[in-house]
Design a protein around this motif. Structure first.
Motif, PDB file in Angstrom:
ATOM      1  N   PHE A 120      67.410  64.716  29.029  1.00  0.00           N
ATOM      2  CA  PHE A 120      66.250  65.525  28.613  1.00  0.00           C
ATOM      3  C   PHE A 120      66.481  66.979  29.002  1.00  0.00           C
ATOM      4  N   ILE A 121      65.768  67.873  28.340  1.00  0.00           N
ATOM      5  CA  ILE A 121      65.902  69.281  28.717  1.00  0.00           C
ATOM      6  C   ILE A 121      64.742  69.749  29.598  1.00  0.00           C
ATOM      7  N   LEU A 122      64.043  68.810  30.197  1.00  0.00           N
ATOM      8  CA  LEU A 122      62.921  69.157  31.082  1.00  0.00           C
ATOM      9  C   LEU A 122      63.414  70.066  32.210  1.00  0.00           C
ATOM     10  N   THR A 123      62.629  71.069  32.553  1.00  0.00           N
ATOM     11  CA  THR A 123      63.057  72.000  33.604  1.00  0.00           C
ATOM     12  C   THR A 123      63.199  71.272  34.938  1.00  0.00           C
ATOM     13  N   SER A 124      64.261  71.596  35.658  1.00  0.00           N
ATOM     14  CA  SER A 124      64.535  70.858  36.892  1.00  0.00           C
ATOM     15  C   SER A 124      63.783  71.439  38.090  1.00  0.00           C
ATOM     16  N   ASP A 125      63.115  72.585  37.909  1.00  0.00           N
ATOM     17  CA  ASP A 125      62.371  73.150  39.046  1.00  0.00           C
ATOM     18  C   ASP A 125      60.937  72.615  39.095  1.00  0.00           C
ATOM     19  N   THR A 126      60.626  71.669  38.228  1.00  0.00           N
ATOM     20  CA  THR A 126      59.264  71.136  38.172  1.00  0.00           C
ATOM     21  C   THR A 126      59.301  69.617  38.262  1.00  0.00           C
ATOM     22  N   ILE A 127      58.346  69.050  39.008  1.00  0.00           N
ATOM     23  CA  ILE A 127      58.226  67.586  39.053  1.00  0.00           C
ATOM     24  C   ILE A 127      57.380  67.192  37.850  1.00  0.00           C
ATOM     25  N   GLN A 128      58.035  66.600  36.880  1.00  0.00           N
ATOM     26  CA  GLN A 128      57.378  66.302  35.603  1.00  0.00           C
ATOM     27  C   GLN A 128      56.811  64.897  35.648  1.00  0.00           C
ATOM     28  N   ILE A 129      55.538  64.797  35.972  1.00  0.00           N
ATOM     29  CA  ILE A 129      54.922  63.458  35.979  1.00  0.00           C
ATOM     30  C   ILE A 129      53.714  63.447  35.036  1.00  0.00           C
ATOM     31  N   ASN A 130      53.918  64.110  33.900  1.00  0.00           N
ATOM     32  CA  ASN A 130      52.882  64.096  32.860  1.00  0.00           C
ATOM     33  C   ASN A 130      53.479  63.755  31.503  1.00  0.00           C
ATOM     34  N   HIS A 131      54.269  62.692  31.454  1.00  0.00           N
ATOM     35  CA  HIS A 131      54.783  62.264  30.153  1.00  0.00           C
ATOM     36  C   HIS A 131      53.614  61.932  29.222  1.00  0.00           C
ATOM     37  N   ASN A 154      68.636  51.353  23.484  1.00  0.00           N
ATOM     38  CA  ASN A 154      69.824  51.484  24.333  1.00  0.00           C
ATOM     39  C   ASN A 154      69.494  51.269  25.800  1.00  0.00           C
ATOM     40  N   LEU A 155      68.319  51.730  26.203  1.00  0.00           N
ATOM     41  CA  LEU A 155      67.908  51.496  27.596  1.00  0.00           C
ATOM     42  C   LEU A 155      67.457  50.048  27.773  1.00  0.00           C
ATOM     43  N   GLY A 156      67.009  49.454  26.661  1.00  0.00           N
ATOM     44  CA  GLY A 156      66.405  48.120  26.698  1.00  0.00           C
ATOM     45  C   GLY A 156      64.902  48.300  26.867  1.00  0.00           C
ATOM     46  N   TRP A 157      64.123  48.086  25.766  1.00  0.00           N
ATOM     47  CA  TRP A 157      62.678  48.354  25.864  1.00  0.00           C
ATOM     48  C   TRP A 157      62.025  47.533  26.965  1.00  0.00           C
ATOM     49  N   ALA A 158      62.402  46.249  27.042  1.00  0.00           N
ATOM     50  CA  ALA A 158      61.737  45.373  28.027  1.00  0.00           C
ATOM     51  C   ALA A 158      62.051  45.834  29.451  1.00  0.00           C
ATOM     52  N   GLN A 159      63.330  46.167  29.694  1.00  0.00           N
ATOM     53  CA  GLN A 159      63.716  46.612  31.046  1.00  0.00           C
ATOM     54  C   GLN A 159      63.046  47.946  31.381  1.00  0.00           C
ATOM     55  N   LEU A 160      63.017  48.827  30.394  1.00  0.00           N
ATOM     56  CA  LEU A 160      62.400  50.137  30.607  1.00  0.00           C
ATOM     57  C   LEU A 160      60.921  49.974  30.976  1.00  0.00           C
ATOM     58  N   ARG A 161      60.234  49.101  30.230  1.00  0.00           N
ATOM     59  CA  ARG A 161      58.803  48.897  30.499  1.00  0.00           C
ATOM     60  C   ARG A 161      58.584  48.334  31.896  1.00  0.00           C
ATOM     61  N   GLN A 162      59.407  47.349  32.233  1.00  0.00           N
ATOM     62  CA  GLN A 162      59.255  46.729  33.555  1.00  0.00           C
ATOM     63  C   GLN A 162      59.461  47.763  34.657  1.00  0.00           C
ATOM     64  N   ARG A 163      60.514  48.561  34.498  1.00  0.00           N
ATOM     65  CA  ARG A 163      60.822  49.586  35.497  1.00  0.00           C
ATOM     66  C   ARG A 163      59.670  50.580  35.634  1.00  0.00           C
ATOM     67  N   ASN A 164      59.195  51.058  34.493  1.00  0.00           N
ATOM     68  CA  ASN A 164      58.132  52.066  34.530  1.00  0.00           C
ATOM     69  C   ASN A 164      56.817  51.487  35.052  1.00  0.00           C
ATOM     70  N   ASN A 165      56.516  50.250  34.651  1.00  0.00           N
ATOM     71  CA  ASN A 165      55.288  49.610  35.158  1.00  0.00           C
ATOM     72  C   ASN A 165      55.360  49.447  36.675  1.00  0.00           C
ATOM     73  N   ASP A 166      56.526  48.999  37.164  1.00  0.00           N
ATOM     74  CA  ASP A 166      56.677  48.776  38.606  1.00  0.00           C
ATOM     75  C   ASP A 166      56.535  50.086  39.379  1.00  0.00           C
ATOM     76  N   LEU A 167      57.182  51.123  38.852  1.00  0.00           N
ATOM     77  CA  LEU A 167      57.125  52.412  39.548  1.00  0.00           C
ATOM     78  C   LEU A 167      55.703  52.984  39.522  1.00  0.00           C
ATOM     79  N   ALA A 168      54.990  52.767  38.416  1.00  0.00           N
ATOM     80  CA  ALA A 168      53.599  53.251  38.336  1.00  0.00           C
ATOM     81  C   ALA A 168      52.730  52.512  39.343  1.00  0.00           C
ATOM     82  N   VAL A 199      54.883  57.723  34.500  1.00  0.00           N
ATOM     83  CA  VAL A 199      56.253  57.324  34.852  1.00  0.00           C
ATOM     84  C   VAL A 199      57.079  57.190  33.583  1.00  0.00           C
ATOM     85  N   GLN A 200      58.208  57.857  33.551  1.00  0.00           N
ATOM     86  CA  GLN A 200      59.158  57.672  32.447  1.00  0.00           C
ATOM     87  C   GLN A 200      60.556  57.604  33.053  1.00  0.00           C
ATOM     88  N   ILE A 201      61.528  57.295  32.244  1.00  0.00           N
ATOM     89  CA  ILE A 201      62.893  57.022  32.726  1.00  0.00           C
ATOM     90  C   ILE A 201      63.462  58.138  33.612  1.00  0.00           C
TER      91      ILE A 201
END
Ligand SMILES: Cc1ncc(COP(=O)(O)O)c(C=O)c1O
Length: 376
Positions: free
Chosen positions: A4-15, A269-283, A354-356
């Motif tokens: 992603f090209i998100l700026t690295s000087d900011t904590i981006q937790i507003n996907h 490519n990330l695997g939708w199911a794995q991505l969802r599980q990861r993001n749900n757990d982290l949230a 939470v996003q990847i």
């Protein structure tokens, strides 16, 4: 994260608010724009229709939706406008929305009511939420003989709650009320099977959790509603059916809709199911951490949370929009944390996403924020 090209000087937790598009998908959208610019007439006369059909077919397969009822729109607001402004309402009719509804969509309801004489009714759904049944029962209890349409969010914007839309719809149907499901946040974030859900109307963004370029969303309508639906912009396809009307809405950015398959492929490519599980757990971990450190309430039970959390901010006093906006700005200015602060149900709430590209450290940094100092 380098995808992603998100700026690295900011904590981006507003996907949640606007999504973030991977570089691969931005490039794909740009390649379509360049192809268009190389010979605009050729593109629109020869390439647009088959390219759009292919993009729509990929989206239909992802959603398991009947392609005849599926149309691209620019965003969820555009889709909500198309539905609300296509249906007929009259004085005495009621359109039901919930207290957790997205305000801009509720404003479209208000506009339609002003023009038709119908009344907008807001169902108050208590918050914090205790479970899905409370939501189903509150909505059911608010339906009257005058209710002509129910507008309900699949994942709520101010409170980050996954609503039990299938159960809500079943109850509404028993009372003869069609339902517009506002799934702005749902595609990509929760599994979606349109054929199984069989909604009357469903709108979803592709540019939030499906990784598409900005300006990509969809509207699905059940067969009995398709012929009376019109896009917000009437153009050449008028009167020729849903596909023709929605496929051509004047000259516009070609990259957004055509990038949808690339957004879907990025998730694959990330695997939708794995991505969802990861993001749900982290949230869920983030929600627990914040509520423990701050000593405050979590807005949603685990069963109603996906990739966004809603945790009460440890401040007393007025919980109004002005204070929420001030805290949101100060959080960014003082800590470079990008996250909405929301005034809701008499309290102030943090709504981290939470996003990847997010890590536990993002929420640990948020947990350390001194809200009193920000509020001073
Ligand atoms: C529930 C809901 N509906 C509609 C929208 C509007 O989405 P858009 O800005 O893409 O039109 C949002 C945006 O966050 C939302 O949360």
């Amino acid at each position: 994260m380098s995808d992603f090209i998100l700026t690295s000087d900011t904590i981006q937790i507003n996907h949640g608010s606007f999504g973030a598009t991977p570089i691969l998908v931005l490039d794909a959208a740009d390649a379509w724009r360049r192809k268009f610019e190389a010979d605009p007439t050729h593109f629109m006369r020869r390439l647009w229709a088959p390219s759009l059909a292919e993009a729509k077919a990929k989206l239909a397969a992802f959603l398991n939706a009947d392609i005849a009822g599926l149309a691209f729109v620019m965003n969820a607001s555009d889709g909500a406008n198309a539905v609300l402004r296509s249906l007929d309402f009259a004085a005495g009719d009621e359109i039901l929305v919930t207290s957790h509804g997205y305000r801009a969509v509720s404003k479209t309801v208000e506009h339609v009511c002003r023009r038709t004489g119908a009344t907008a009714r807001i169902v108050d759904i208590p918050f914090p939420l205790t479970g899905p049944d409370t939501v189903v029962d509150a909505i059911d209890a608010a339906i009257t003989a005058r209710t002509r349409l129910l507008v309900v969010d699949h994942i709520t914007s101010p409170t980050a709650a996954v609503f039990p839309v299938a159960a809500i719809q079943t109850r509404a149907r028993k009372r003869g009320v069609p339902v517009l499901i506002d799934g702005a946040h749902a595609p990509g974030q929760v599994p979606l099977d349109i054929a199984a859900l069989a909604p009357d109307f469903y709108i979803g963004n592709c540019h939030k959790w499906l990784f598409a370029a900005k300006g990509a969303a969809f509207l699905y309508a059940a067969p009995q509603f398709r012929d009376r639906l019109h896009p917000g912009t009437i153009s050449h396809g008028y009167g020729q059916g849903m596909a023709a009307e929605f496929d051509w809405v004047g000259t516009r950015d070609v990259g957004a809709w055509l990038s949808v398959p690339d957004g879907i492929a990025y998730g694959e490519n990330l695997g939708w199911a794995q991505l969802r599980q990861r993001n749900n757990d982290l949230a869920s971990d983030a929600a627990k951490l914040l509520s423990q450190v701050w000593g405050t309430r979590i807005g949603t039970p685990d069963s109603m949370r996906a990739h966004m959390a809603c945790v009460e901010i440890p401040l007393t006093g007025p919980a109004d929009e002005a204070r929420a906006q001030k805290l949101w700005s100060k959080l960014y200015d003082a800590h470079r944390i990008q996250m909405p602060v929301i005034a809701f149900a008499g309290a102030l709430w943090a709504r981290p996403s939470v996003q990847i590209y997010n890590r536990a450290a993002d929420y640990e940094a948020l947990a350390k924020v001194d809200w009193r100092a920000l509020d001073a």
